[in-house]
Design a protein around this motif. Structure first.
Motif, PDB file in Angstrom:
ATOM      1  N   GLN A  44       0.830  -1.198   0.000  1.00 49.92           N
ATOM      2  CA  GLN A  44       0.000   0.000   0.000  1.00 49.92           C
ATOM      3  C   GLN A  44       0.863   1.247   0.000  1.00 49.92           C
ATOM      4  O   GLN A  44       1.944   1.270   0.597  1.00 49.92           O
ATOM      5  N   ARG A  82      -9.708   5.207  -7.875  1.00 47.88           N
ATOM      6  CA  ARG A  82      -8.403   5.543  -7.340  1.00 47.88           C
ATOM      7  C   ARG A  82      -8.536   5.705  -5.828  1.00 47.88           C
ATOM      8  O   ARG A  82      -9.636   5.898  -5.299  1.00 47.88           O
ATOM      9  N   ILE A  83      -7.423   5.649  -5.122  1.00 55.24           N
ATOM     10  CA  ILE A  83      -7.446   5.763  -3.675  1.00 55.24           C
ATOM     11  C   ILE A  83      -7.938   7.141  -3.244  1.00 55.24           C
ATOM     12  O   ILE A  83      -7.499   8.163  -3.744  1.00 55.24           O
ATOM     13  N   PRO A  96      -8.374   8.322   0.542  1.00 50.98           N
ATOM     14  CA  PRO A  96      -8.345   7.969   1.972  1.00 50.98           C
ATOM     15  C   PRO A  96      -9.433   8.647   2.788  1.00 50.98           C
ATOM     16  O   PRO A  96      -9.890   8.089   3.791  1.00 50.98           O
ATOM     17  N   GLN A  99     -12.926   6.510   1.797  1.00 51.74           N
ATOM     18  CA  GLN A  99     -12.959   5.064   1.600  1.00 51.74           C
ATOM     19  C   GLN A  99     -12.497   4.343   2.863  1.00 51.74           C
ATOM     20  O   GLN A  99     -11.642   4.828   3.587  1.00 51.74           O
ATOM     21  N   GLN A 146      -9.643   0.544   0.376  1.00 52.70           N
ATOM     22  CA  GLN A 146      -8.376   1.084  -0.110  1.00 52.70           C
ATOM     23  C   GLN A 146      -7.381  -0.042  -0.390  1.00 52.70           C
ATOM     24  O   GLN A 146      -6.652  -0.009  -1.382  1.00 52.70           O
ATOM     25  N   GLN A 147      -7.360  -1.037   0.498  1.00 50.24           N
ATOM     26  CA  GLN A 147      -6.480  -2.185   0.286  1.00 50.24           C
ATOM     27  C   GLN A 147      -6.834  -2.889  -1.014  1.00 50.24           C
ATOM     28  O   GLN A 147      -5.955  -3.277  -1.798  1.00 50.24           O
ATOM     29  N   ASN A 157      -5.649  -0.816  -3.999  1.00 51.51           N
ATOM     30  CA  ASN A 157      -4.200  -0.995  -4.135  1.00 51.51           C
ATOM     31  C   ASN A 157      -3.882  -2.326  -4.798  1.00 51.51           C
ATOM     32  O   ASN A 157      -3.037  -2.406  -5.696  1.00 51.51           O
TER      33      ASN A 157
END
Length: 433
Positions: free
Chosen positions: A275, A397-398, A400, A403, A408-409, A412
């Motif tokens: 990550q 897309r990430i 933070p 999410q 998020q994991q 990734n």
């Protein structure tokens, strides 16, 4: 409603492993519904001439044409199901409502969407769309009838019509033109001034939305009272709508990735779970807008209190034990709706969510072979997307701030996969099926 899915809701039913996919390729039904939608929107457009000033009508019709073009595409994306038990159930509920309420028209177009969220909507032209997700999350037919009554009430109160006319009038008003001109003239702080104006407009719109929701609740409850359904379930339907309105994906364990993607032809690579470190990022955000003020649905507690205030019989609704009609067919539909979640996400081209949910179902040991088959299809779609540099359309897309760590994991993981690795995963699970 936000497009995050709550995955931990589950129930067991005898024979749950038996499954027959819904037919979404009824071309005749799709064509007929597209034509009906177009005709109803065109008829509504013609009615505007006798209601509003010509300059307003011209702009509204332009907006309606854009809406028509946009909405017709949903038919071609296999967003709806036809001639299924879901359609028959919603049709029967609608029939019960209009037969027992003289103010409800009997010519609304009824569509059942594959959308997995708990929602329904009645469009400006009298097209009522009910999500399969509503059947999944609502616990009985009476609650679904309540949601339908609420949406029919929006149509009877002409909320969509009023909103678009007000929006167009504001958009092309002299005040808006002056505000835009003022922003252009400013040498400094243009963005701040534009944001300030936007915030003002959003708060204003939020007040209108809240008023409309409360009005639709009141009329919708009255419509439901006239039917065979338990009127007390109206408040319970609101509670469920609140519970599943701001929801997030459930936890997907790291071990699930290792179990599912450790393949003979491609052993699991720990690199896939690496990550990016976001702890040092310096996020700069504009002034936060009030979540409650900008919500499509005002807080449910307030809506419930308003209904209880207006209808005294609702004061003690939680202690009521209504006698329901035969709900066996409805419970069977809930089972199917759950099974259709992964295919629905695939047909909606939400390949990222499709993979995420399929993995979660495998983690739950729920129809593992079935969900592995859909993994193969979704990874094949992602392979084609990555190969053509279109993956951003189907995979987030990430973010933070908005999410969960679990999601998020997952994002990734998906972006860490190389093109040839995605292809091998797709081929593996396609062979398994």
């Amino acid at each position: 409603m936000r497009f995050f899915i709550f995955f931990s809701f589950a129930f067991s039913v005898v024979g749950a492993q038996q499954y027959a996919p819904l037919d979404t390729l009824d071309h005749d039904a799709r064509k007929a519904n597209k034509e009906l939608f177009t005709n109803k929107l065109d008829d509504f457009s013609k009615e505007l001439d006798r209601k509003y000033a010509s300059n307003t009508v011209w702009h509204v019709k332009k907006e309606l044409e854009e809406f028509k073009t946009f909405f017709l595409k949903s038919f071609d994306r296999s967003s709806y199901v036809y001639n299924t038990p879901f359609n028959y159930k919603v049709d029967s509920i609608y029939k019960e409502i209009y037969l027992n309420n003289s103010n409800v028209p009997n010519d609304l177009q009824i569509l059942v969407s594959r959308d997995v969220s708990l929602n329904a909507r009645c469009l400006i032209n009298g097209t009522l769309v009910v999500n399969m997700g509503a059947i999944h999350f609502l616990e009985n037919e009476d609650q679904l009838a309540a949601i339908v009554c609420h949406e029919v009430a929006h149509k009877l109160l002409r909320h969509s019509e009023k909103s678009i006319v007000e929006s167009v009038s504001e958009k092309y008003s002299q005040k808006t033109k002056n505000e835009n001109l003022e922003i252009k003239r400013q040498k400094y702080n243009r963005q701040k001034r534009a944001f300030s104006i936007l915030k003002e407009k959003l708060y204003s719109k939020s007040g209108v939305n809240k008023k409309q929701e409360l009005e639709a609740d009141s009329l919708g409850y009255t419509l439901l009272k006239n039917t065979k359904y338990s009127a007390f379930e109206f408040l319970k339907a609101l509670e469920y709508s609140s519970q599943f309105d701001t929801i997030r994906p459930a936890n997907l364990e790291l071990n699930t990735y290792k179990l599912v993607f450790d393949l003979p032809e491609q052993p699991f690579n720990d690199r896939w779970l690496e990550q990016e470190d976001f702890s040092q990022y310096d996020y700069v955000f504009e002034e936060k807008l009030s979540k409650d003020s900008l919500s499509d649905h005002p807080e449910m507690d307030e809506r419930i209190k308003q209904l209880q205030k207006k209808f005294s019989e609702l004061q003690d609704y939680k202690n009521q034990n209504p006698v329901f009609g035969e709900n066996t067919s409805y419970q069977a539909l809930r089972v199917i709706a759950k099974k259709e979640q992964v295919p629905s996400l695939f047909y909606e081209k939400s390949y990222g969510f499709c993979i995420y949910l399929a993995l979660y179902r495998i983690q739950q040991n729920d129809m593992v072979d079935f969900h592995k088959e859909w993994l193969g299809k979704a990874f094949q779609a992602m392979y084609e997307a990555r190969k053509s540099y279109m993956a951003n359309k189907y995979l987030d897309r990430i973010d933070p701030k908005n999410q969960t760590e679990s999601y998020q994991q997952f994002i990734n993981f998906m972006w860490n996969l190389r093109l040839n690795e995605i292809e091998k995963i797709a081929i593996h699970f396609s062979k398994e099926s």
